[in-house]
Design a protein around this motif. Structure first.
Motif, PDB file in Angstrom:
ATOM      1  N   ALA A 208       0.852  -1.184   0.000  1.00 15.61           N
ATOM      2  CA  ALA A 208       0.000   0.000   0.000  1.00 15.61           C
ATOM      3  C   ALA A 208       0.886   1.231   0.000  1.00 15.61           C
ATOM      4  O   ALA A 208       1.668   1.439   0.932  1.00 15.61           O
ATOM      5  CB  ALA A 208      -0.904   0.007   1.223  1.00 15.61           C
ATOM      6  N   GLU A 209       0.797   2.015  -1.075  1.00 15.87           N
ATOM      7  CA  GLU A 209       1.498   3.300  -1.169  1.00 15.87           C
ATOM      8  C   GLU A 209       0.478   4.375  -0.836  1.00 15.87           C
ATOM      9  O   GLU A 209      -0.507   4.557  -1.559  1.00 15.87           O
ATOM     10  CB  GLU A 209       2.051   3.503  -2.578  1.00 15.87           C
ATOM     11  N   LEU A 210       0.688   5.081   0.274  1.00 15.93           N
ATOM     12  CA  LEU A 210      -0.298   6.027   0.783  1.00 15.93           C
ATOM     13  C   LEU A 210       0.073   7.462   0.439  1.00 15.93           C
ATOM     14  O   LEU A 210       1.254   7.831   0.462  1.00 15.93           O
ATOM     15  CB  LEU A 210      -0.422   5.881   2.303  1.00 15.93           C
ATOM     16  N   GLY A 211      -0.945   8.265   0.163  1.00 15.89           N
ATOM     17  CA  GLY A 211      -0.710   9.667  -0.158  1.00 15.89           C
ATOM     18  C   GLY A 211      -0.481  10.531   1.062  1.00 15.89           C
ATOM     19  O   GLY A 211      -0.040  11.673   0.950  1.00 15.89           O
ATOM     20  N   SER A 212      -0.770   9.989   2.256  1.00 14.66           N
ATOM     21  CA  SER A 212      -0.528  10.701   3.508  1.00 14.66           C
ATOM     22  C   SER A 212      -0.122   9.672   4.552  1.00 14.66           C
ATOM     23  O   SER A 212      -0.430   8.481   4.419  1.00 14.66           O
ATOM     24  CB  SER A 212      -1.780  11.465   3.958  1.00 14.66           C
ATOM     25  N   PRO A 213       0.564  10.086   5.619  1.00 11.25           N
ATOM     26  CA  PRO A 213       1.090   9.125   6.598  1.00 11.25           C
ATOM     27  C   PRO A 213       0.009   8.275   7.248  1.00 11.25           C
ATOM     28  O   PRO A 213      -1.078   8.755   7.565  1.00 11.25           O
ATOM     29  CB  PRO A 213       1.792  10.027   7.623  1.00 11.25           C
ATOM     30  N   ILE A 214       0.339   7.018   7.446  1.00 12.36           N
ATOM     31  CA  ILE A 214      -0.575   6.080   8.080  1.00 12.36           C
ATOM     32  C   ILE A 214      -0.839   6.489   9.527  1.00 12.36           C
ATOM     33  O   ILE A 214       0.040   7.008  10.212  1.00 12.36           O
ATOM     34  CB  ILE A 214       0.013   4.647   8.041  1.00 12.36           C
ATOM     35  N   SER A 215      -2.058   6.283   9.977  1.00 19.46           N
ATOM     36  CA  SER A 215      -2.375   6.352  11.406  1.00 19.46           C
ATOM     37  C   SER A 215      -2.500   4.912  11.893  1.00 19.46           C
ATOM     38  O   SER A 215      -3.550   4.274  11.739  1.00 19.46           O
ATOM     39  CB  SER A 215      -3.683   7.109  11.651  1.00 19.46           C
ATOM     40  N   THR A 216      -1.409   4.391  12.438  1.00 16.33           N
ATOM     41  CA  THR A 216      -1.413   3.006  12.897  1.00 16.33           C
ATOM     42  C   THR A 216      -2.473   2.779  13.960  1.00 16.33           C
ATOM     43  O   THR A 216      -3.163   1.749  13.963  1.00 16.33           O
ATOM     44  CB  THR A 216      -0.029   2.638  13.448  1.00 16.33           C
ATOM     45  N   ALA A 217      -2.621   3.734  14.859  1.00 14.64           N
ATOM     46  CA  ALA A 217      -3.627   3.595  15.920  1.00 14.64           C
ATOM     47  C   ALA A 217      -5.027   3.476  15.328  1.00 14.64           C
ATOM     48  O   ALA A 217      -5.844   2.662  15.778  1.00 14.64           O
ATOM     49  CB  ALA A 217      -3.541   4.786  16.870  1.00 14.64           C
ATOM     50  N   GLN A 218      -5.314   4.254  14.308  1.00 19.40           N
ATOM     51  CA  GLN A 218      -6.626   4.197  13.658  1.00 19.40           C
ATOM     52  C   GLN A 218      -6.839   2.825  13.017  1.00 19.40           C
ATOM     53  O   GLN A 218      -7.922   2.232  13.122  1.00 19.40           O
ATOM     54  CB  GLN A 218      -6.711   5.293  12.597  1.00 19.40           C
ATOM     55  N   VAL A 219      -5.814   2.302  12.352  1.00 14.94           N
ATOM     56  CA  VAL A 219      -5.910   0.982  11.723  1.00 14.94           C
ATOM     57  C   VAL A 219      -6.169  -0.090  12.773  1.00 14.94           C
ATOM     58  O   VAL A 219      -7.018  -0.976  12.593  1.00 14.94           O
ATOM     59  CB  VAL A 219      -4.626   0.673  10.933  1.00 14.94           C
ATOM     60  N   LEU A 220      -5.460  -0.031  13.895  1.00 16.11           N
ATOM     61  CA  LEU A 220      -5.646  -1.013  14.957  1.00 16.11           C
ATOM     62  C   LEU A 220      -7.050  -0.961  15.528  1.00 16.11           C
ATOM     63  O   LEU A 220      -7.663  -1.999  15.799  1.00 16.11           O
ATOM     64  CB  LEU A 220      -4.608  -0.788  16.055  1.00 16.11           C
ATOM     65  N   ARG A 221      -7.571   0.230  15.717  1.00 18.04           N
ATOM     66  CA  ARG A 221      -8.941   0.344  16.231  1.00 18.04           C
ATOM     67  C   ARG A 221      -9.939  -0.248  15.248  1.00 18.04           C
ATOM     68  O   ARG A 221     -10.890  -0.940  15.647  1.00 18.04           O
ATOM     69  CB  ARG A 221      -9.275   1.807  16.544  1.00 18.04           C
ATOM     70  N   GLU A 222      -9.744   0.029  13.955  1.00 19.60           N
ATOM     71  CA  GLU A 222     -10.639  -0.524  12.927  1.00 19.60           C
ATOM     72  C   GLU A 222     -10.607  -2.056  12.960  1.00 19.60           C
ATOM     73  O   GLU A 222     -11.654  -2.716  12.912  1.00 19.60           O
ATOM     74  CB  GLU A 222     -10.199  -0.028  11.544  1.00 19.60           C
ATOM     75  N   LEU A 223      -9.412  -2.613  13.040  1.00 20.99           N
ATOM     76  CA  LEU A 223      -9.279  -4.072  13.059  1.00 20.99           C
ATOM     77  C   LEU A 223      -9.919  -4.663  14.307  1.00 20.99           C
ATOM     78  O   LEU A 223     -10.616  -5.685  14.241  1.00 20.99           O
ATOM     79  CB  LEU A 223      -7.804  -4.460  12.999  1.00 20.99           C
ATOM     80  N   PRO A 407       6.179   5.764   6.935  1.00 20.81           N
ATOM     81  CA  PRO A 407       4.848   6.306   7.213  1.00 20.81           C
ATOM     82  C   PRO A 407       3.876   6.231   6.045  1.00 20.81           C
ATOM     83  O   PRO A 407       2.658   6.284   6.255  1.00 20.81           O
ATOM     84  CB  PRO A 407       5.145   7.759   7.601  1.00 20.81           C
ATOM     85  N   THR A 408       4.386   6.086   4.818  1.00 19.17           N
ATOM     86  CA  THR A 408       3.482   6.037   3.656  1.00 19.17           C
ATOM     87  C   THR A 408       3.622   4.738   2.857  1.00 19.17           C
ATOM     88  O   THR A 408       3.098   4.634   1.754  1.00 19.17           O
ATOM     89  CB  THR A 408       3.741   7.230   2.715  1.00 19.17           C
ATOM     90  N   ARG A 409       4.288   3.740   3.422  1.00 12.99           N
ATOM     91  CA  ARG A 409       4.486   2.473   2.707  1.00 12.99           C
ATOM     92  C   ARG A 409       4.230   1.312   3.668  1.00 12.99           C
ATOM     93  O   ARG A 409       4.914   1.174   4.682  1.00 12.99           O
ATOM     94  CB  ARG A 409       5.891   2.390   2.132  1.00 12.99           C
ATOM     95  N   VAL A 410       3.240   0.492   3.330  1.00 17.06           N
ATOM     96  CA  VAL A 410       2.828  -0.614   4.192  1.00 17.06           C
ATOM     97  C   VAL A 410       2.823  -1.892   3.357  1.00 17.06           C
ATOM     98  O   VAL A 410       2.129  -1.966   2.342  1.00 17.06           O
ATOM     99  CB  VAL A 410       1.425  -0.368   4.784  1.00 17.06           C
ATOM    100  N   ARG A 411       3.593  -2.882   3.795  1.00 19.90           N
ATOM    101  CA  ARG A 411       3.664  -4.154   3.054  1.00 19.90           C
ATOM    102  C   ARG A 411       2.770  -5.186   3.730  1.00 19.90           C
ATOM    103  O   ARG A 411       2.944  -5.500   4.900  1.00 19.90           O
ATOM    104  CB  ARG A 411       5.105  -4.662   2.996  1.00 19.90           C
ATOM    105  N   MET A 412       1.809  -5.707   2.970  1.00 26.15           N
ATOM    106  CA  MET A 412       0.852  -6.687   3.481  1.00 26.15           C
ATOM    107  C   MET A 412       1.182  -8.078   2.955  1.00 26.15           C
ATOM    108  O   MET A 412       1.722  -8.225   1.855  1.00 26.15           O
ATOM    109  CB  MET A 412      -0.566  -6.300   3.058  1.00 26.15           C
TER     110      MET A 412
END
Length: 450
Positions: A208-223, A407-412
């Protein structure tokens, strides 16, 4: 956490720090949110299920290592830490007192650093009751409930902003294209048909190449909200929500949850009752894959137990994205010749890698994984979780997750169990169903095909 490179070899520490800790009980948590009220920073360490679990802030000690001895070296370091520590823990429950979060590389050949991290502050919760643990390496620090609350408040002052989807967000191919990965699956099936092994687990990655920095906390809450029956984890940039418990040790009882056999819910016919039971439980291919996985775990666990029980038949586990065939295993642990019950990390060393994430036989499968995947799994499909000072712990398998490389690159990562009846196109579709939790939590659309 950056993607592992040849230079990323960690040197084990040679001297354990002298730590002091205090744990005390706090009030009830908000029932609707539980520990999620504390998941507000991108650097938190988490282990959450159904609103309870553990959230860690800061860091007072860290151990890193790599290679075949990573588990034994981690255990030795932790024993030295415990021996040197001054621990005040009147609660004496699993997860209270001195505690470390951990993440270990999948492969013994990986140069990715495996790690144990002791936080400064830990908020824990179980059955709606909460506690706070304060850990320090400062001999002069005040150890009191007031000092602990002050330290926690300093972390909670720094709240990460939520991220909104950007037009620049995109999914990029990983190490292999879809076509290359399906070729790898076909080659794996050929090896199985030649009798070299009975099961092989092949993984692939997307970025995932993101246009703005990831909010890891937000992702964790969603999961944690969407996958409340899974274990939502975060350790040093490794994040996800796993449905598979490798091993849980609590008061000399060990429990595991084995998953093998997957059905994508998005492809299910609308309104057809019993569809998952018919397709999963009624599938010889899925049952065979599950039987290999459960036999692998129980065989490795048996030498450490007095008694062991598991379901006579697997049950269908329903998750928002997929159905799985699942079996729960419970075992009473047996003491060794010196009267010591094995710790959770000792059992992790004995069990990992299971057939559910590697294959059978393990040695042959591991060699084929390195040959066919062309992928450094790093911590993906490795053990992730926590352990306390008396041997309790919970270690899941790092599935349905990702590594935050920048912050803008996430490997899944996602993988599939390959058996003789496997079809490459079906296995590819299964990987997309397993990518879905992370892709949706990042706010990206899920493609039908890449």
């Amino acid at each position: 956490m950056s993607n592992p490179s040849p230079a990323a070899v960690a040197t084990p520490l040679t001297q354990a720090p002298a730590l002091r800790s205090i744990t005390f009980e706090r009030g009830d948590l908000e029932l609707s949110t539980g520990l999620l009220d504390y998941v507000i920073r991108n650097d938190v360490h988490t282990w959450i299920r159904r609103g309870g679990g553990l959230v860690g802030f800061g860091e007072v000690a860290r151990f890193t290592t790599s290679g075949p001895g990573r588990f034994a070296e981690g255990q030795q370091w932790w024993r030295e830490v415990i021996a040197a520590a001054d621990v005040v823990d009147p609660l004496a429950r699993p997860g209270t007192g001195l505690l470390a979060f951990g993440s270990f590389a999948f492969s013994k050949t990986s140069r990715h650093p495996s790690r144990l991290i002791v936080p400064k502050i830990i908020v824990g919760s179980r059955d709606g009751k909460s506690w706070l643990t304060y850990i320090t390496d400062d001999d002069g620090a005040e150890l009191s409930p007031a000092a602990a609350e002050t330290a926690l408040a300093s972390f909670l002052d720094d709240v990460e902003p939520e991220r909104k989807p950007s037009q620049e967000d995109r999914l990029a191919p990983g190490i292999l294209t879809e076509e290359q990965w399906m070729t790898a699956v076909s080659r794996g099936v050929a090896h199985i048909r030649d009798g070299e092994l009975s099961k092989l687990v092949l993984a692939r990655d997307v970025v995932a190449e993101l246009g703005s920095p990831i909010s890891t906390a937000q992702v964790l809450r969603e999961l944690a909200v969407r996958y409340s029956d899974c274990w939502t984890y975060s350790v040093d940039g490794l994040i996800g929500s796993t449905p598979e418990m490798l091993i849980k040790v609590e008061d000399q009882t060990a429990r595991a949850r084995v998953l093998a056999g997957t059905l994508d819910r998005s492809s299910a016919p609308a309104g057809e009752a019993g569809y998952a039971d018919r397709v999963l439980a009624g599938s010889e291919k899925q049952q065979h894959e599950h039987e290999i996985a459960i036999d692998s775990l129980t065989r490795q666990l048996e030498p450490f137990t007095r008694t062991m029980t598991s379901h006579s038949e697997p049950f269908v586990l329903e998750l928002p994205n997929v159905w799985h065939l699942a079996s729960d295993v419970t075992a009473e642990l047996a003491p060794d010749g010196e009267g010591r019950v094995p710790s959770s990390l000792a059992l992790v060393e004995a069990l990992h890698p299971t057939a559910a994430v590697c294959g059978t036989p393990t040695t042959v499968a591991g060699e084929l994984i390195r040959e066919l995947e062309h992928l450094e799994r790093g911590p993906y499909a490795g053990p992730v979780g926590w352990m306390d000072a008396v041997g309790n712990g919970e270690w899941g398998i790092a599935l349905r997750g990702a590594v935050v490389e920048t912050p803008t690159r996430v490997r899944m990562y996602a993988g599939c169990g390959i058996v003789e009846a496997s079809q490459p196109t079906a296995e590819l579709a299964e990987t997309w169903s397993k990518f879905r939790p992370m892709i949706e939590a990042l706010g990206l659309p899920v493609p039908l095909r890449y």
